[in-house]
Every structure is written in structure tokens, then in C-alpha cells.
Scaffold this motif. Structure first.
Motif, PDB file in Angstrom:
ATOM      1  N   ALA A 114       0.838  -1.207   0.000  1.00  0.00           N
ATOM      2  CA  ALA A 114       0.000   0.000   0.000  1.00  0.00           C
ATOM      3  C   ALA A 114       0.869   1.252   0.000  1.00  0.00           C
ATOM      4  O   ALA A 114       0.586   2.209  -0.716  1.00  0.00           O
ATOM      5  CB  ALA A 114      -0.918  -0.012   1.217  1.00  0.00           C
TER       6      ALA A 114
ATOM      7  N   LEU B 111       2.182   1.819  -3.371  1.00  0.00           N
ATOM      8  CA  LEU B 111       1.158   2.347  -4.276  1.00  0.00           C
ATOM      9  C   LEU B 111       0.863   3.817  -3.990  1.00  0.00           C
ATOM     10  O   LEU B 111       0.654   4.609  -4.900  1.00  0.00           O
ATOM     11  CB  LEU B 111      -0.135   1.543  -4.119  1.00  0.00           C
ATOM     12  CG  LEU B 111      -0.185   0.219  -4.897  1.00  0.00           C
ATOM     13  CD1 LEU B 111      -1.411  -0.572  -4.488  1.00  0.00           C
ATOM     14  CD2 LEU B 111      -0.200   0.487  -6.401  1.00  0.00           C
ATOM     15  N   MET B 112       0.882   4.165  -2.700  1.00  0.00           N
ATOM     16  CA  MET B 112       0.560   5.548  -2.328  1.00  0.00           C
ATOM     17  C   MET B 112       1.808   6.414  -2.222  1.00  0.00           C
ATOM     18  O   MET B 112       1.756   7.543  -1.712  1.00  0.00           O
ATOM     19  CB  MET B 112      -0.191   5.556  -0.992  1.00  0.00           C
ATOM     20  CG  MET B 112      -1.556   4.931  -1.119  1.00  0.00           C
ATOM     21  SD  MET B 112      -2.368   4.806   0.471  1.00  0.00           S
ATOM     22  CE  MET B 112      -2.778   6.513   0.741  1.00  0.00           C
ATOM     23  N   LYS B 113       2.899   5.865  -2.717  1.00  0.00           N
ATOM     24  CA  LYS B 113       4.181   6.591  -2.753  1.00  0.00           C
ATOM     25  C   LYS B 113       4.582   7.122  -1.373  1.00  0.00           C
ATOM     26  O   LYS B 113       5.047   8.247  -1.218  1.00  0.00           O
ATOM     27  CB  LYS B 113       4.121   7.737  -3.754  1.00  0.00           C
ATOM     28  CG  LYS B 113       3.955   7.256  -5.175  1.00  0.00           C
ATOM     29  CD  LYS B 113       3.826   8.392  -6.124  1.00  0.00           C
ATOM     30  CE  LYS B 113       3.636   7.891  -7.539  1.00  0.00           C
ATOM     31  NZ  LYS B 113       3.383   8.956  -8.482  1.00  0.00           N
ATOM     32  N   GLN B 114       4.323   6.306  -0.367  1.00  0.00           N
ATOM     33  CA  GLN B 114       4.750   6.650   0.987  1.00  0.00           C
ATOM     34  C   GLN B 114       6.037   5.889   1.278  1.00  0.00           C
ATOM     35  O   GLN B 114       6.334   4.910   0.610  1.00  0.00           O
ATOM     36  CB  GLN B 114       3.678   6.205   1.994  1.00  0.00           C
ATOM     37  CG  GLN B 114       2.355   6.923   1.844  1.00  0.00           C
ATOM     38  CD  GLN B 114       2.391   8.322   2.429  1.00  0.00           C
ATOM     39  OE1 GLN B 114       3.041   8.555   3.414  1.00  0.00           O
ATOM     40  NE2 GLN B 114       1.709   9.251   1.790  1.00  0.00           N
ATOM     41  N   PRO B 115       6.809   6.311   2.297  1.00  0.00           N
ATOM     42  CA  PRO B 115       7.997   5.524   2.648  1.00  0.00           C
ATOM     43  C   PRO B 115       7.595   4.097   3.010  1.00  0.00           C
ATOM     44  O   PRO B 115       6.526   3.866   3.587  1.00  0.00           O
ATOM     45  CB  PRO B 115       8.543   6.248   3.877  1.00  0.00           C
ATOM     46  CG  PRO B 115       7.957   7.580   3.853  1.00  0.00           C
ATOM     47  CD  PRO B 115       6.663   7.473   3.142  1.00  0.00           C
TER      48      PRO B 115
ATOM     49  N   ARG C 271       7.501   2.773   8.327  1.00  0.00           N
ATOM     50  CA  ARG C 271       7.820   3.845   9.266  1.00  0.00           C
ATOM     51  C   ARG C 271       7.997   3.215  10.628  1.00  0.00           C
ATOM     52  O   ARG C 271       7.208   3.418  11.533  1.00  0.00           O
ATOM     53  CB  ARG C 271       6.705   4.872   9.301  1.00  0.00           C
ATOM     54  CG  ARG C 271       6.518   5.552   7.962  1.00  0.00           C
ATOM     55  CD  ARG C 271       5.477   6.595   8.122  1.00  0.00           C
ATOM     56  NE  ARG C 271       5.027   7.067   6.823  1.00  0.00           N
ATOM     57  CZ  ARG C 271       3.987   7.876   6.687  1.00  0.00           C
ATOM     58  NH1 ARG C 271       3.320   8.271   7.732  1.00  0.00           N
ATOM     59  NH2 ARG C 271       3.623   8.267   5.517  1.00  0.00           N
TER      60      ARG C 271
ATOM     61  N   HIS D  87      10.194   3.736  12.715  1.00  0.00           N
ATOM     62  CA  HIS D  87      10.633   4.630  13.790  1.00  0.00           C
ATOM     63  C   HIS D  87       9.472   5.044  14.681  1.00  0.00           C
ATOM     64  O   HIS D  87       9.662   5.445  15.794  1.00  0.00           O
ATOM     65  CB  HIS D  87      11.314   5.851  13.201  1.00  0.00           C
ATOM     66  CG  HIS D  87      10.507   6.568  12.187  1.00  0.00           C
ATOM     67  ND1 HIS D  87      10.672   6.334  10.843  1.00  0.00           N
ATOM     68  CD2 HIS D  87       9.514   7.455  12.320  1.00  0.00           C
ATOM     69  CE1 HIS D  87       9.813   7.086  10.196  1.00  0.00           C
ATOM     70  NE2 HIS D  87       9.096   7.777  11.057  1.00  0.00           N
ATOM     71  N   ARG D  88       8.240   4.933  14.142  1.00  0.00           N
ATOM     72  CA  ARG D  88       7.084   5.367  14.936  1.00  0.00           C
ATOM     73  C   ARG D  88       6.873   4.457  16.149  1.00  0.00           C
ATOM     74  O   ARG D  88       6.297   4.864  17.132  1.00  0.00           O
ATOM     75  CB  ARG D  88       5.826   5.359  14.073  1.00  0.00           C
ATOM     76  CG  ARG D  88       5.830   6.516  13.108  1.00  0.00           C
ATOM     77  CD  ARG D  88       4.460   6.813  12.616  1.00  0.00           C
ATOM     78  NE  ARG D  88       4.519   7.989  11.753  1.00  0.00           N
ATOM     79  CZ  ARG D  88       3.598   8.293  10.872  1.00  0.00           C
ATOM     80  NH1 ARG D  88       2.540   7.506  10.721  1.00  0.00           N
ATOM     81  NH2 ARG D  88       3.703   9.367  10.142  1.00  0.00           N
TER      82      ARG D  88
ATOM     83  N   LYS E 158      15.901  10.101  11.367  1.00  0.00           N
ATOM     84  CA  LYS E 158      14.774   9.187  11.182  1.00  0.00           C
ATOM     85  C   LYS E 158      15.092   8.175  10.091  1.00  0.00           C
ATOM     86  O   LYS E 158      14.905   6.972  10.263  1.00  0.00           O
ATOM     87  CB  LYS E 158      13.525   9.986  10.814  1.00  0.00           C
ATOM     88  CG  LYS E 158      12.770  10.460  12.019  1.00  0.00           C
ATOM     89  CD  LYS E 158      11.355  10.862  11.702  1.00  0.00           C
ATOM     90  CE  LYS E 158      11.243  12.019  10.743  1.00  0.00           C
ATOM     91  NZ  LYS E 158       9.916  12.646  10.734  1.00  0.00           N
TER      92      LYS E 158
ATOM     93  N   ARG F 180      19.458   8.129   1.886  1.00  0.00           N
ATOM     94  CA  ARG F 180      18.526   9.247   2.085  1.00  0.00           C
ATOM     95  C   ARG F 180      19.110  10.271   3.054  1.00  0.00           C
ATOM     96  O   ARG F 180      18.986  11.478   2.861  1.00  0.00           O
ATOM     97  CB  ARG F 180      17.199   8.744   2.651  1.00  0.00           C
ATOM     98  CG  ARG F 180      16.294   8.210   1.575  1.00  0.00           C
ATOM     99  CD  ARG F 180      14.935   7.870   2.136  1.00  0.00           C
ATOM    100  NE  ARG F 180      14.186   9.045   2.535  1.00  0.00           N
ATOM    101  CZ  ARG F 180      13.036   8.996   3.190  1.00  0.00           C
ATOM    102  NH1 ARG F 180      12.521   7.828   3.519  1.00  0.00           N
ATOM    103  NH2 ARG F 180      12.397  10.077   3.513  1.00  0.00           N
TER     104      ARG F 180
ATOM    105  N   GLY G 270      21.646  12.253   1.461  1.00  0.00           N
ATOM    106  CA  GLY G 270      21.080  13.100   0.406  1.00  0.00           C
ATOM    107  C   GLY G 270      20.483  14.390   0.937  1.00  0.00           C
ATOM    108  O   GLY G 270      19.936  15.169   0.174  1.00  0.00           O
TER     109      GLY G 270
ATOM    110  N   ARG H 294      19.927  18.136   2.179  1.00  0.00           N
ATOM    111  CA  ARG H 294      20.371  19.371   1.537  1.00  0.00           C
ATOM    112  C   ARG H 294      21.725  19.854   2.054  1.00  0.00           C
ATOM    113  O   ARG H 294      22.613  20.211   1.303  1.00  0.00           O
ATOM    114  CB  ARG H 294      19.313  20.434   1.818  1.00  0.00           C
ATOM    115  CG  ARG H 294      19.419  21.649   0.991  1.00  0.00           C
ATOM    116  CD  ARG H 294      18.395  22.649   1.435  1.00  0.00           C
ATOM    117  NE  ARG H 294      17.043  22.183   1.234  1.00  0.00           N
ATOM    118  CZ  ARG H 294      15.999  22.655   1.902  1.00  0.00           C
ATOM    119  NH1 ARG H 294      16.153  23.557   2.830  1.00  0.00           N
ATOM    120  NH2 ARG H 294      14.780  22.217   1.656  1.00  0.00           N
TER     121      ARG H 294
END
Lengths: 471, 518
Positions: B142, B145-149, B152, B154-155, B193, B325, B328, B330
Motif C-alpha cells: 500500500a 502504491l501511495m508513494k509513501q515511505p 515507518r 521509527h514510529r 529518522k 537518504r 542526500g 540538503r
């Protein structure tokens, strides 16, 4: 030997302006009075501490007729006439400036001859060109038109063809980054031995410019982040009149946002080396308008239809998740509804700055709280203003000291309205995730940065900035 | 140079970068210079190959580590965090093993009254693990599909780790030497994170692995040392055939093994191990009751242990992805960009002090006395070579009439230096006033001023020298009025060279105003 280019010409033809623009150094002394430059001044182009080429500003010719006559009087063919002239006249007071200006040539410098193409050619100019031809040095001529007159340009070009390896029109007051690069590239052609260092300088200048664009993007991202997340709190007794407190806090909020924007614009300005003189915005620029002024909101940011598309995409993306959870049983109904709601919300909620700023009493602290601003148009306005500021900054030639205020055309729309829908959707997605500070912001930020880099590149490579003054 | 980034490296990088940004007030250019120097002094500075982003950061990190050695008080926190994470892993390993053993032992606390229910074993030890695996896979799909990491973690795991970190600090009473400059909470909650996602995912898989190992160990131990009986019972109306087919489906993962068939209970063994309360257990045969354990053990291995091992490998992938990540960000991109972008400077050296020419000569600007030239008289006019032809007698009359002069002869000058010298000789024999036309829109140069000076010297005393300052010629007119600032400049210069010369400008007319307007 390090290639050196002496910027030469008649007094008050804009040699220092050309150099100032070429070297991006607004500390070069540019005077409206002729003959202010009395000493040669070198501007080494150093890359990683290593001097690669040098530009040298020289005083204007003061005795071109006499100089030419003296040089032509030396009949010996093997004689180094320039050295001989220098040795003979270096102590003569009247020829002091002329001896000074040929010093770079004695060191083997190439020549960039600057002339004001808006005036007719005179005998003194022909004498100067002939002197330079006699030196046998690699040389290039630049027409730096100080006003709009065009009728003399052909005459100048004809004379340049007789005396120089190549010539270019380069307006030191209007030269864009691209023109600066093209001038450096043209210099490569005048001497084969200097192609390599000049090529290196051009490549490094391009890289440096790219780097500045990337840093600009970072500044813009930081500015957007700060502005979109900014909120203020103030204590207010519940029984007090709430409205005056709200108004006061809202004024403070607007002031803060303007400060943040100004701070980041200053950072951008510094990137492009406008240090010494106060950079002025063009008189007709829309940036003179307040960030929250109606005119700003009318001309900049997205059109309503574009906002609807961008907002609709966001709503649809969120609702697609619900469709997915429903296992396709809803036949995309949620996506459609979400899109429509998002579009409506974006348009309805972006009529003015105040329409979507959260204002209310914090239930925990019982303090009045304002912000963050979720108005969909707001970040687009900020971005458009940053892009316009960027275009002013990069196209403000360092050799320039003021604007010609004769023309004051009406402000035109910003850059965002011309973008394709796919880019606008990505930009709006980034803004939404930035506002929420979501976990996968990085991904959207990368997409946003790519789009922004393309915009900055297209602004940098725009051919004629002056003909589109508001940009 | 090694290319694999450890947690220690990443945290040290974060620390040095935070310290760098907070500690000094270098502006962009200075920071660029410093970081470019680091690059140039390295081996990469001498090579043609451009290092990767990670290589640049490693170089930068190495430089800062080396620099910080003398300052023990600011030693980097990476090692400390690495040690904490290792301890956290051991703690979870121990906890998992303990939990596995305890739950196994409590399940196998066999009294001999009834056989152990296979369904109970399955629903306690196998089914939850299978469900967890399915939930994880569905969530991952899911998220994709929803372009989420992807996850998660860490939660849930991060707060635990943060508490553990705090606990360790409290117990050991160890203050990080770098604490003053470095916000460890910010690292764990914000910057890190992505960085901790993979390692903490690995930790949770280690917990699962240890749990399953404990359980498998206890099962084997109990099977070896005690007389265990497994049976099954259900209220639902399904028979042994249905159970047999379910077992075969469950055994698919190891069905390819040579002894796979021997690990499964046969249909008669399943039938023979069915517990029916009203019948009691005395009629059940021992070979049927012991036929279940290989199947249950393999279920534990294939549905408990193996997925955890696979997920742990996936955790290593997540770890690498997290580092990528993390690097990467900034601020780190800015470092490598500063290192790779050549420093360009085009600034000039400090200019020499201006020469005070008046001090040398000891002269001040002379104040020339203007003389009125309204008396009508014949004169000779010197006209610059370039505008000689357009000055017809009519135009000359128009130009000179306000001054009172009348041109009887015009002579060409400013052709070249030699001609001008000859002209000076000629002028020494002049018997009429001389009017010199000068294009004042051009910048005054020494050569022209010297010519005027020499002219004034050679002219007979009774021949006044007059200078007319002209503006830029237009397309149809040979002259205009010079701009005030141009005329002013020429007047000043002429007064210095030939103080007795008379200076005038054309009278303003419709066409002569063009120069001013332009």
C-alpha cells in the motif's frame, strides 16, 4: 605564461563597465567623467587559488595620434616598437597615461578594445586601432553601446574588421550571464594558445553558475519552508475584545513573512556578488508592490484554473488512498470526489492571503495563535516573487549603476503561469508536503528542485532580458 | 578508501555538520573556500575522476575527525551511538530468546491428562507470526502504491530506542562529550529518522529470530527429554480429510525437500490423533500422537524463523537506503557541491592610492577670464577632419553669427599628429582671429588639449583664440549643442591648458537642442 587581456580604448567608452560586468565585480570604479582610470588594475581570474587568466583595466588613450606617429616613425623592422616607445617616453609627463596603458601589452597581454558603438568613428579611434594593430597582439573589439543609436554600428564593424581578429557587441550595462559566457568563448578564437585556459575558465564559470543556481534553489526552499510554517502566538484574556488582538497579531505575522522573504532575497543577492552598490529593482518591477498587495496577488502565482488543477491533483491523490483501501470496490469514486473537493478548496481558499491562515485560541495554552498559512496560492506567490527577484539579480550587470527610468511598462504575470500542468501539480504537491512537513518530503522536494532548476536555467539563458523588463 | 557508511560515520557526519553550521560565522564564500581546500589537498584533487557524493562526504568527515582529535571535549558521538545500538540489539536478542523459551516452556507444561492441542500451538505460535507478516507485506504494498515511505518503523521502535538511550545515559551517568554542541534528540527525532529506520528494523527482526530460536530450542528440548503427545479437536464439523489437505497446503514451502512426506502426519495418523471428549484418550495410539511434532517444528522454522531472516536481510537494504537518504540531505549535498565546485575569483587587488597631480605641480585650476566676443570680424576656422565637409559656408555662418565672427577660411585639423604639427607652424603666421571647432561630446584627451595649448602659444598676440564646443552631430545636422556636463568638463580642461582662450557654444535652435535631448 598566464593569458592576460588588457581592456583598452578611448576614455569614457565603458572599459571599466565591461570589465566590471565581465569580472562580476561591482567594486570596479566606474565614473561618468572620462579619464578617471589612471593606472592599470588587474583582475585575476583565479580558480582554486590558481590564476588562470587576468583581465586588466587600463587608462584610456590620451595621445593616440602622437603615439601612432612615433610608432610609425620607427623604421627598423626588427625593432620591438612598443618597448622602444615605452623606453623613450616613459618619463615624459604628457605620455604618462599612454605608457601606463601599454604596460600589459609589454607583458604579452591580448587586447580587448572597447568602443562606444552609439557614436561615430573618429580619427582618434582609427589611430588607436592602428596602434593596436601594430602591436601584433591577439585582439578583439567590443562595441559597448552607451545609448540606443544604431546608425554607427556598421561603420564601427567595418573598421573592426580591418584591425581586429574578431568583434562583438557587448553592452556592459545589459549583458546577461549568457552574453558574458559568449564573450569569453569568443576570446578563445583570437589566440590558439589561450584556448585551453579560456576553455577552462568558461567551463568553471558555467559550473560556478550552476552551483549558484543550486544554492538559490536551497535558499528558495528554506524561504518557503520558513514562510509556510511560520506561526505566532500572543496571550489574550478571553474576555478581552478578540478582534483587535487578532488584527494586531495578523499585522505582526505579515511583517514577519515580509522579513523572512527579504532576508532570503538578500542571500540570493549576495550569491550573485552584488556587494558594493545598492542593488535597485527595476522601476517597473512588480516586486515594488507589497507581498500582500492586491496587485501582487492578481499578477503573480497561479490562475484560478491552474490552482484548481493543482489543488484537484492533491485532493485526488489523498482520496486515491481511500479507493485503494476499498480494494477498488468504490470504482474510483473517492478519487473523483477528492479531486473535485481539492480543486474547490484550492480556488475558494486562495482568494486572498487571510483566507486560509489559521487563527484561533490554542485550547491548551489559551493563547491566541496565528498561522501557519495554508492558502494554496501563498507559496506560489512567494515562489514567483523569488523567481522575478532572481531574474533581476542575475541580469543586473555589475557595470551598471542605475536604471534608465524612461520606460515603465505594466507588470506582467510571473513565471509560474507559463509552466506545464504536470510541473504545476508537482510544485503544488511539494508545497502541501512542505506545509505538513511530511515524512516523504524529500521525494517531492527533489522533484520541485528539478523543476526550479529548469526554470532558473531558462531565466539564465534568456536572450534578451531588457526587452522583457519585468522578467 | 572504504565506501560503506556505518552508523558511526553517519552520526559523526551529522554531528560535525551541525557543529560547523552552529559554531562559526563563516559566510558562503569562506565555507566554500575551506571545503574546496579539503578536496584539493586530497588524492581526488590530483585525479581527473570526480569523486561521488559519498566519497566527498567521507573526505570531509575524515578531515573533521582529524581536526577534532586534539579537542577531546568535542569528540564525535558516532561511536557512542553505535555502542548503544549494539547494546540495544543484545537486549532485544536476550528478550526475544527469553520470551521464546518462557512461552515454549509454559505451553509444553504437559500434565499427561490430555495431549497438547495442535490448534492451540498453531494459533499461539504460528498464526500471529503469519498474520504479522501479511500485515507487513500489505502495508508495504500500500505504501508503495501511495508513494509513501516503505515502512515507518521509527514510529514504534524509535521511542523505545530513545528511552533506552536515555536509560543508558542515566544508568552510566555518562554525558556525551559533544552534548554541548549537539542535539541528540534532534538527531533521533528528525535528522536521523531515515538513518535509524534500517538498524531498528534489523533489531526488531533480531527479536523475532531470537524468539523463534528460543521456541524451537525449547520444543526440541521437550521432545527429546519428555514424552509429548499431540492431538487435535474441534467443535466444527470437518473431518480428517479436510485437515489433511490443509496440512499439505501449509507444508508447501518445504514440500520440495526429500524427507518432506515423512514430516507430515498421514491421514490415518490425523484420524488417530483426534481427541473426542466423550471417548476419552485411552484409545489413542502413541505413534499417532507423536506424528505431529516434525510438522509443527517445520512450521515454526518456515513461518517463524525464515521470514524473520529474510526480513533481516531486507533490513540491511533499508539500512543502506536510509544512509543514502540521510546523505542526500540538503546540507550534505551543499558540502559535496562546495567541494566539487572550483573557487572562482575575479576580484582585483587593492588599487594604488590615487596620485595627487596638483600636489606635484603645485598649481591650482586657473580661473580663466571670459571675454565677450560680440564684435563682428573675419576669422579662420579650424574644423575637425571628420566633420569638415558638412560645414558649408551657410552652416558656418549660422554657427558663428551669434559670436560675431565670419569665416573667411576653414582649415582641416585633427587628421593626424604630423599634419596637426604642420598646421601649428602655419598658424604661427596667422593674421586673423582663430576659431577652433571642437566636438565636446567626445571625452577630452591630452592630445587635443596639448594641441590647443600649443596653438595658443604659437598664435600671434593679436589673433585671439576662440573655441566653439559642439555637440554630437545628428543624422541631418552637422552639430548640436553639447550636453551641459560635457561642455562643463571641456571648459574646465581648456582653462587648464589655455586660460586665455575664449569659449562659446552654438546658440540653441530647434535642431541644436537635439544633442541635449538625446
Amino acid at each position: 605564461m598566464i593569458p592576460e587581456f588588457a581592456i583598452m580604448g578611448h576614455p569614457n567608452e565603458g572599459k571599466s563597465s565591461v570589465l566590471s560586468t565581465l569580472a562580476e565585480d561591482d567594486s570596479v570604479r566606474i565614473s561618468p567623467h572620462p579619464g578617471e582610470t589612471v593606472h592599470c588594475r588587474s583582475f585575476p581570474v583565479t580558480i582554486d587559488g590558481q590564476e588562470i587568466i587576468t583581465f586588466t583595466d587600463t587608462p584610456g588613450f590620451q595621445n593616440p595620434g602622437r603615439m601612432l606617429a612615433e610608432l610609425q616613425s620607427y623604421k627598423e623592422t626588427n625593432l620591438d616598437k612598443l618597448h622602444h616607445f615605452y623606453r623613450q617616453f616613459q618619463s615624459e609627463r604628457d605620455l604618462q597615461h599612454d605608457c601606463e596603458l601599454i604596460q600589459p601589452l609589454l607583458r604579452g597581454a591580448g587586447i580587448i578594445y572597447v568602443a562606444d558603438g552609439s557614436r561615430p568613428v573618429r580619427n582618434v579611434d582609427l589611430a588607436e586601432m592602428e596602434i593596436l594593430r601594430l602591436t601584433g597582439k591577439p585582439r578583439m573589439a567590443i562595441l559597448n553601446c552607451k545609448d540606443e543609436a544604431q546608425e554607427n554600428i556598421e561603420q564601427w564593424k567595418t573598421e573592426f574588421r580591418k584591425h581586429f581578429n574578431s568583434s562583438r557587441i557587448f553592452n556592459a550595462h545589459r549583458a546577461t550571464y549568457q552574453e558574458r559566457i559568449r564573450l569569453l568563448e569568443a576570446l578563445q578564437a583570437i589566440e590558439q594558445d589561450w584556448q585551453k585556459p579560456l576553455g577552462y575558465v568558461v567551463a568553471t564559470f558555467k559550473k560556478d553558475w550552476h552551483n549558484r543556481n543550486l544554492r538559490t534553489i536551497e535558499i528558495v526552499c528554506e524561504m518557503l519552508g520558513e514562510c509556510l510554517r511560520h506561526s505566532l502566538e500572543n496571550s489574550v484574556a478571553r474576555d478581552n475584545a478578540l478582534q483587535p488582538a487578532k488584527d494586531k497579531l495578523f499585522q505582526r505575522y505579515k511583517k514577519d513573512i515580509k522579513k523572512i522573504e527579504q532576508k532570503h532575497h538578500q542571500r540570493m543577492k549576495k550569491l550573485y556578488k552584488h556587494n558594493i552598490f545598492n542593488y535597485q529593482l527595476p522601476p517597473q518591477s512588480i516586486l515594488h508592490q507589497d507581498l500582500f498587495a492586491e496587485e501582487t496577488w492578481e499578477f503573480l502565482g497561479l490562475k484560478k484554473s491552474q490552482l484548481a488543477i493543482a489543488g484537484g491533483a492533491g485532493g485526488a491523490a489523498l482520496a486515491a488512498g481511500i479507493d485503494l483501501a476499498a480494494g477498488g470496490a468504490a470504482l474510483g469514486l473517492f478519487t473523483t470526489l477528492g479531486g473535485a473537493l481539492g480543486a474547490f478548496g484550492a480556488v475558494y481558499g486562495s482568494r486572498n492571503i487571510a483566507s486560509k491562515i489559521k487563527v484561533g485560541i490554542d485550547p491548551i495554552t489559551t493563547r491566541l495563535r496565528i498561522g501557519p498559512n495554508t492558502n494554496a496560492q501563498f507559496p506560489h506567490i512567494l515562489l514567483d516573487r523569488a523567481l522575478i527577484y532572481y531574474s533581476h539579480i542575475i541580469n543586473w550587470a555589475h557595470g551598471r549603476r542605475d536604471y534608465d527610468t524612461a520606460e515603465t511598462p505594466k507588470p506582467s504575470p510571473g513565471y509560474l503561469r507559463g509552466l506545464p500542468t504536470s510541473s504545476l501539480k508537482k510544485i503544488s504537491s511539494y508545497f502541501r508536503h512542505l506545509q505538513k512537513n511530511s515524512d516523504n518530503l524529500d521525494k517531492y522536494e527533489e522533484e520541485f528542485k528539478d523543476i526550479l532548476l529548469n526554470i532558473l536555467n531558462s531565466i539564465s539563458s534568456a536572450e534578451d532580458y531588457e526587452n522583457n523588463p519585468d522578467h | 578508501m572504504k565506501n560503506f557508511w556505518t552508523l558511526q560515520d553517519s552520526i559523526d557526519l551529522d554531528y560535525f555538520c551541525s557543529r560547523d553550521l552552529a559554531g562559526d560565522d563563516l559566510d558562503g564564500q569562506d565555507r566554500h573556500r575551506r571545503e574546496r581546500d579539503i578536496f584539493l589537498q586530497s588524492q581526488y584533487g590530483k585525479e581527473d575522476r570526480q569523486p561521488t557524493h559519498a566519497e566527498c562526504l567521507r573526505l570531509w568527515l575524515a578531515h573533521h575527525r582529524l581536526e577534532s582529535i586534539p579537542a577531546l571535549s568535542s569528540s564525535a558521538p558516532g561511536k557512542w551511538f553505535e555502542e548503544i545500538l549494539v547494546s540495544f540489539k543484545y537486549l532485544l536478542l536476550f528478550a526475544g530468546l527469553l520470551l521464546g523459551c518462557v512461552s515454549g516452556l509454559s505451553y509444553f507444561a504437559y500434565t499427561g491428562r490430555t495431549p497438547l492441542n495442535v490448534f492451540t500451538f498453531f494459533s499461539i505460535f504460528i498464526l500471529p507470526q503469519l498474520l504479522l507478516l501479511c500485515v507487513f507485506l500489505l502495508r508495504s504494498a500500500a505504501a508503495k502504491l501511495m508513494k509513501q515511505p516503505l515502512i515507518r518503523l521509527h514510529r514504534t521502535a524509535m521511542p523505545l530506542f530513545i528511552r533506552f538511550t536515555g536509560l543508558v545515559k542515566k544508568i552510566t551517568k555518562a554525558n556525551l562529550p559533544c552534548e554541548r554542541h549537539y542535539n541528540t534528540t534532534q538527531l533521533l527525532r528528525e535528522n536521523g529518522k531515515a538513518l535509524f529506520n534500517g538498524p531498528l528494523f534489523i533489531c526488531s527482526q533480531l527479536f523475532g529470530i531470537a524468539f523463534n530460536l528460543g521456541l524451537v530450542g525449547v520444543t526440541l528440548f521437550k521432545i527429546t527429554t519428555t514424552d509429548l503427545a499431540f492431538g487435535w479437536q474441534t467443535t466444527l464439523q470437518f473431518g480428517s480429510e479436510t485437515l489433511y489437505s490443509w496440512i499439505h497446503i501449509l507444508a508447501l514451502p518445504w514440500s520440495w525437500m526429500p524427507a518432506a512426506a515423512a514430516s507430515l502426519p498421514t491421514l490415518s495418523e490425523i484420524e488417530g490423533s483426534r481427541i473426542i471428549l466423550k471417548d476419552g484418550i485411552y484409545h489413542l495410539l502413541t505413534e499417532n500422537l507423536t506424528s505431529w511434532w516434525p510438522f509443527l517444528l517445520l512450521c515454526l522454522l518456515f513461518y517463524g524463523l525464515l521470514p524473520r531472516l529474510i526480513l533481516m536481510l531486507y533490513g540491511f537494504f533499508l539500512k543502506r537506503q536510509g544512509v543514502r537518504r540521510f546523505l542526500g540531505q540538503r546540507r550534505f549535498r551543499a558540502i559535496s557541491r562546495r567541494m566539487l565546485t572550483p573557487l572562482v575569483s575575479t576580484q582585483a587587488a587593492v588599487p594604488p592610492a590615487p596620485v595627487d597631480t596638483t600636489a606635484k605641480t603645485g598649481k591650482k585650476l586657473p580661473q580663466a577670464a571670459q571675454k565677450e566676443t560680440r564684435q563682428k570680424n573675419d576669422c579662420v576656422v579650424l574644423v575637425p577632419d571628420e566633420i569638415f565637409s558638412p560645414f558649408t559656408p551657410e552652416i558656418m555662418a549660422q554657427l558663428l553669427s551669434p559670436s560675431g565672427y565670419q569665416s573667411v577660411e576653414k582649415k582641416r585639423f585633427l587628421q593626424n599628429y604630423v599634419e596637426d604639427r604642420l598646421l601649428l607652424e602655419e598658424m604661427s603666421r596667422l593674421q586673423l582671429p582663430l576659431v577652433v571647432l571642437l566636438e565636446a561630446w567626445m571625452a577630452p584627451i591630452t592630445e587635443h588639449l596639448l594641441f590647443l595649448q600649443d596653438l595658443e602659444k604659437v598664435l600671434p598676440a593679436d589673433c585671439p583664440l576662440c573655441i566653439c564646443l559642439l555637440g554630437k552631430p545628428g543624422s541631418s545636422e552637422p552639430y548640436s549643442r553639447a550636453r551641459p556636463e560635457q561642455a562643463r568638463l571641456w571648459r574646465e580642461k581648456i582653462r587648464q591648458s589655455c586660460p586665455d582662450a575664449l569659449i562659446f557654444e552654438p546658440q540653441p535652435t530647434s535642431h541644436t537642442m537635439e544633442g541635449r535631448q538625446s
